[in-house]
Design a protein around this motif. Structure first.
Motif, PDB file in Angstrom:
ATOM      1  N   THR A 141       0.835  -1.202   0.000  1.00 26.25           N
ATOM      2  CA  THR A 141       0.000   0.000   0.000  1.00 26.25           C
ATOM      3  C   THR A 141       0.870   1.253   0.000  1.00 26.25           C
ATOM      4  N   GLN A 174      -7.474   0.214  -0.025  1.00 25.84           N
ATOM      5  CA  GLN A 174      -7.632  -1.050   0.707  1.00 25.84           C
ATOM      6  C   GLN A 174      -8.799  -0.946   1.697  1.00 25.84           C
ATOM      7  N   ASP A 187      -6.130  -1.614  -4.871  1.00 27.19           N
ATOM      8  CA  ASP A 187      -5.557  -2.126  -3.631  1.00 27.19           C
ATOM      9  C   ASP A 187      -6.493  -3.169  -3.022  1.00 27.19           C
ATOM     10  N   GLU A 188      -6.140  -4.422  -3.192  1.00 24.81           N
ATOM     11  CA  GLU A 188      -6.914  -5.562  -2.688  1.00 24.81           C
ATOM     12  C   GLU A 188      -8.386  -5.490  -3.084  1.00 24.81           C
TER      13      GLU A 188
HETATM   14 MG   LIG Z   1      -1.986  -2.737   2.172  1.00 22.75          MG
END
Ligand SMILES: [Mg+2]
Ligand SMILES: Nc1ncnc2c1ncn2[C@@H]1O[C@H](COP(=O)(O)OP(=O)(O)OP(=O)(O)O)[C@@H](O)[C@H]1O
Lengths: 252, 358
Positions: A43, A85, A176-177
């Motif tokens: 991240t 995220q 992000d994810e």
């Molecule tokens: Mg992360």
């Protein structure tokens, strides 16, 4: 040709080198994965790429243009959009308005035209509505356009974030994810959607993901981070069979 | 689907305008039929002023999501600049035009003050606005109290000491007289003018909210980091909302000044207690709820007067304040808003590391 070229990117927080000598080269149209154990610095790489943090060292080039040290807003204007995220939607705005905020810099009318409801206001708003609905359809969110963003279920919130990012018309999309908190079914659908976005929007995508099925399923190349440093880099199949990578993951 | 939403917002706004219109007609009927006490009649213009103040503060607090504790300060600069103009131009032009220009001047001066304060403060990542606006309100109030401006054939004279040191010529006239303020401002304010100004304020604020700019402003409120990475110019839109809010407070100030024969800056009218009172209107009416601000400003202004007959009315008001506090503490919207503020305040302590962005 390289779309994103990063050299020697480094940042420390206090004594911790969260990202240490990070390099990456992403080709136009590539679907690229950034993986690694928790706390590896993934991240943080996104935050460096989008100007949330300023790097201590290193160069970031987007289409050969040096964007190192630019402000977040200018990096978005230069062509990088992202998701978070921990989902960051405009939760008291409607689903439609979330996407329309993304369209902000591409559909314009003045404050005066807005307040006095001049013809341009109606014209541009209509065009924005149409474009936003188009984007929502891609993510099957058009039925929920009037909902407040905070009232969407989790999986749909993740999709809405992608739609909003795409609305800013980026060259590079950072996810992000995107599959975090999704069940295998939803993850499967998401994989199709990501591929579709790449093909339909001619997008280059860099994504962080823990779900190995998704990573091995859609990513063409990978970079593995561990304790802020690159552990392995290259074609997905090669990287995933790298003994070092296997230990790093199994060791977790 | 889209159509539905458009009409929903439009309908909502229409209801707001309609309520104001009905209230206006009702008051006119009461006035014409002689059913309104002179006490109530005297409250009509102040009511309009409070409504404008509450609605405009809601733009800063509810729509932009920044806490301002100096709204009365903007009202003060509007009041004094507007009254100053009217005093200078008394007799030089038709009353209506003079009042109209005074309103524009009040709006412009307050708006400029909003920008001047906003530029340094709103650029900071933290929320220092509350402190700075609080200080601004108090400073302005005290400055005005030691300000002397006079006019004679040689033009304007300024002093921060007393009216003698203005050294005015024979025919000179003191316009702003320190703590005595401005006397003899033409009485241009009326209930009708006040309601018209409310309509204009509503028109500006509601249309702003439901436009491209309004969405940008609210996106900052909801998530600054996401707004920034979505390409929203944070400083620009914060400044826009804040200065429009200040300008409308300035207009309310001009209306205030032209409703009194003597304009002085006292803690009561331009101090922080006034700012807090307006904030209470906003909070009680619902943060971000423009119509709610109108209703709560009216109710909370009228209530003490309506209860004047009861000797225990102070207790009642006290109870109401308690309810206000309770709502402030417990209504879901307020809790959410406070969480937002809290999040901001904590990320703001200067020596603390930047908050992790995930
Ligand atoms: Mg992360
Ligand atoms: N602003 C900050 N201040 C201090 N430390 C930070 C900051 N941002 C990140 N870190 C630290 O840097 C390291 C890497 O964090 P990062 O969030 O990038 O990990 P990640 O790879 O995304 O992990 P996860 O898979 O859990 O999301 C962590 O130890 C984290 O605590």
């Amino acid at each position: 040709m390289s779309l994103l070229e990063v050299k020697n990117l480094t940042i420390s927080f206090g004594g911790l080198r969260a990202v240490d000598d990070f390099n990456i080269d992403i080709k136009r149209g590539q679907l690229y994965g950034l993986i690694g154990p928790n706390g590896a610095g993934k991240t943080t790489v996104f935050n460096l790429l989008t100007g949330v943090y300023k790097p201590d060292e290193g160069i970031i080039k987007l289409e050969d243009k040096d964007i190192t040290g630019l402000k977040t807003i200018d990096i978005n204007k230069a062509g990088i959009a992202r998701t978070f995220q921990n989902i960051r939607l405009f939760k008291d705005l409607t689903v439609l308005d979330n996407v329309k905020v993304g369209l902000h810099n591409h559909y314009r009318y003045s404050t005066i035209e807005g307040i006095f409801r001049l013809p341009k206001y109606y014209k541009v708003e209509k065009a924005m509505d149409e474009r936003a609905m188009e984007l929502l359809k891609v993510f099957e969110l058009d039925g929920e356009a009037d909902y407040l963003a905070s009232n969407l279920p989790y999986g749909k919130q993740r999709k809405l974030e992608i739609a909003r990012a795409l609305a800013t018309e980026p060259r590079l999309l950072l996810l992000d994810e995107p599959a975090a908190g999704m069940n295998p079914n939803e993850t499967g659908e998401l994989m199709d959607t990501i591929r579709f976005v790449r093909d339909k929007f001619d997008m280059t995508i860099l994504l962080i993901e823990h779900d190995m099925k998704l990573v091995s399923g859609i990513c063409e190349a990978l970079t593995v981070l561990n304790f802020g440093r690159i552990l392995a880099q290259g074609q997905t199949s090669t990287v995933l069979n790298d003994p070092q990578v296997i230990t790093a993951y199994l060791g977790e | 689907m889209k159509k539905m939403k458009m009409t929903k917002t439009a309908k909502n706004n229409f209801v707001t305008y309609f309520i104001v219109l009905i209230a206006y007609i009702l008051v006119q009927i009461l006035l014409k039929s002689g059913h309104m006490s002179s006490l109530m009649e005297g409250l009509l213009v102040p009511l309009c002023i409070y409504v404008m103040l509450a609605v405009s503060l809601n733009l800063t607090v509810g729509i932009l999501g920044e806490l301002s504790l100096g709204h009365a300060g903007f009202m003060c600069v509007g009041a004094f600049s507007g009254a100053f103009f009217s005093k200078c131009m008394d007799g030089a032009m038709p009353d209506g035009i003079r009042f109209f220009i005074a309103l524009l001047i009040g709006a412009a001066v307050a708006g400029v003050f909003g920008i001047v304060i906003g530029i340094p403060v709103l650029r900071l990542k933290g929320d220092y606005l509350a402190i700075v606006t609080l200080a601004f309100g108090e400073i302005i109030k005290n400055l005005v109290n030691v300000l002397y401006i006079g006019k004679d054939n040689n033009g304007f004279h300024f002093s921060m000491k007393d009216s003698i040191s203005l050294h005015l010529g024979e025919e000179g006239q003191v316009i702003v007289n320190g703590a005595q303020g401005i006397t003899g401002t033409p009485h241009d304010a009326s209930f009708t003018a006040g309601v018209l100004l409310i309509f204009i304020s509503l028109f500006i604020i509601l249309n702003l909210i439901n436009s491209r700019d309004g969405r940008a402003i609210m996106s900052i409120r909801d998530n600054r980091i996401a707004a920034e990475s979505t390409g929203i110019n944070i400083t620009k839109y914060k400044l826009m909302a804040f200065s429009i809010s200040a300008a409308i407070a300035g207009v309310a100030g001009v209306l205030y000044a032209h409703n009194l024969s003597t304009l002085t800056a006292l803690p009561k009218n331009f101090g922080y207690n006034m700012s807090i009172m307006i904030l209470v209107f906003v909070v009680l009416g619902g943060i971000g709820n423009i119509r709610g601000s109108i209703i709560s400003a009216v109710i909370l202004t009228l209530l003490p007067e309506l209860l004047r007959g009861l000797s225990d009315y102070r207790m009642l008001i006290y109870a109401i304040v308690l309810i206000a506090m309770m709502l402030f503490n417990w209504s879901p919207k307020a809790i959410e808003w406070k969480d937002k503020l809290k999040e901001k305040y904590f990320s703001k302590i200067p020596f603390r590391k930047e908050k992790e962005v995930k």
